[in-house]
Design an enzyme around this catalytic site. Structure first.
Site, PDB file in Angstrom:
ATOM      1  CD  GLU A   1     155.077 -54.943 -55.468  1.00 47.22           C
ATOM      2  OE1 GLU A   1     153.987 -54.713 -55.150  1.00 47.22           O
ATOM      3  OE2 GLU A   1     156.025 -55.473 -54.836  1.00 47.22           O
TER       4      GLU A   1
ATOM      5  CG  ASP B   1     160.980 -56.522 -56.773  1.00 48.47           C
ATOM      6  OD1 ASP B   1     160.055 -56.643 -57.570  1.00 48.47           O
ATOM      7  OD2 ASP B   1     161.243 -55.800 -56.109  1.00 48.47           O
TER       8      ASP B   1
END
Length: 407
Positions: free
Chosen positions: A172, A79
């Protein structure tokens, strides 16, 4: 496919995560990339490739030696940050960067006057954005380095190594990447996140982290009749924040110095909401910082009435140093790998956190190694191709060194 092509291809996927989502991953578009990455790992010949329903990907490069050596792993998140758009990224290579200003787009200039880090990569080939999005080197550079290293080891059987596990995860950037990571399924004695900054970064100390939500309840009364009745929550919000020392905020701290950071404030007369993050490397000081936030609420409640100020505290992650210190061999291996690949180590505390911190507390010692991104989370982000190649070499060398265990 070389590492540059691989990385630029990854940046074409919009994988931005989202706070406040009640799904895992937090955005459906992350799964689009996860499915692509899973198929790429299969095509590259990795074994035991699997992806769970939450987008966590696990795979193995099998051992090419008969003796038993530790199974180790490498991890990166896919991400991208919320601070700038991750859609329609237009990555561009500046070959043999000359140390001058870079026009990302008309009127958008990346200059070493503002970003002196650029000069450290003079003469290298750097990948930049068009100044309207982030690049996504955090952490797609890490993914590219890991996948490329596995392909290199696959093609160079003379480099002996044990089982190497790789894993890639979502979310994350919103602090949730390790929450659903299956350490038992991963099956490693230790691992490394490839999620650090510039070349040589090696991090195994990070902040202890907490979030504080402060709710202030006011009383709204017509201003003409407010005396003795009104409690203006907006004004009390300013008073609350006024207790935070100017010496203990991100703008005035560095190194091991902790801080309080006001991330958001929503106010009106009858209610105010303040959001803080609390950070400190020292566990004792960290606990004292949380106590201090609660003491402000107590002081203001004594002044304005019980229940006026309510604080909710939530721990987010802890300093992985507690878990790495008893296992310093995992650091010694990286230092040796860097030395043998011509990389000067820069061992520094993280003024933030990584998935490795949470994973370390889940029983998987997991320090953080450089992936090469600079100025990440913004449109002036860049990464050096030569640094990504060095990170790949460090990964392969770690695998080789671990393959000599029990000799």
């Amino acid at each position: 496919m070389n590492i540059t092509e691989r990385f630029i291809n990854y940046t074409k996927f919009d994988t931005q995560s989202a706070e406040g989502s009640d799904t895992v991953p937090s955005t459906a578009k992350q799964l689009i990339f996860a499915k692509y990455l899973k198929e790429e790992l299969v095509a590259e010949g990795l074994k035991d490739v699997e992806m769970d329903e939450m987008g966590y990907i696990y795979a193995t490069l099998p051992s090419n030696i008969k003796k038993e050596v530790p199974t180790i792993g490498f991890i990166s998140h896919y991400d991208t940050a919320l601070d700038a758009s991750g859609a329609n990224i237009k990555a561009r290579i500046i070959k043999n960067y000359d140390g001058g200003d870079i026009e990302l787009s008309p009127g958008i200039i990346s200059s070493p006057k503002k970003f002196p880090e650029l000069l450290e990569h003079k003469g290298e080939d750097i990948i930049v954005t068009d100044g309207t999005t982030l690049l996504g080197a955090d952490d797609k550079a890490g993914i590219a380095e890991i996948v490329q290293a596995m392909c290199y080891l696959r093609d160079h059987d003379e480099i002996k190594h044990g089982d190497i596990r790789v894993a890639f995860n979502p979310d994350e950037e919103i602090g949730m990447g390790a929450h659903h990571f299956d350490v038992e399924r991963f099956g490693c004695q230790w691992a490394y996140t490839m999620d650090g900054g510039d070349i040589g970064n090696l991090e195994y100390e990070n902040f202890n982290a907490a979030a504080a939500k402060v709710t202030i309840k006011g009383v709204s009364v017509h201003t003409g009749y407010a005396k003795g009745k009104m409690i203006n929550a907006s004004r009390l919000a300013c008073e609350f924040n006024g207790y935070i020392p100017d010496t203990d905020i991100p703008e005035t701290t560095e190194g091991y110095e902790g801080f309080y950071h006001l991330t958001n404030m929503e106010t009106r007369c009858e209610q105010a909401l303040l959001s803080y993050i609390i950070r400190d490397h020292d566990r004792k000081k960290f606990e004292e910082r949380k106590d201090f936030i609660e003491s402000i609420a107590k002081r203001m409640n004594e002044k304005y009435g019980e229940g006026t100020v309510v604080v909710e505290l939530r721990d987010q992650y802890y300093n992985m140093k507690e878990k790495i210190d008893p296992n310093m061999y995992v650091i010694d291996i990286v230092l040796k790998a860097m030395q043998e690949t011509g990389v000067t180590p820069k061992v520094e505390p993280i003024r933030g956190g990584t998935d490795g911190a949470q994973l370390s507390f889940k029983g998987l010692p997991c320090p953080n190694i450089f992936a090469g991104g600079v100025n990440f989370h913004g449109p002036y982000e860049f990464v050096s191709i030569q640094v990504m190649e060095k990170a790949m070499q460090v990964i392969t060398k770690i695998c080789e060194i671990t393959g000599t265990f029990n000799d």
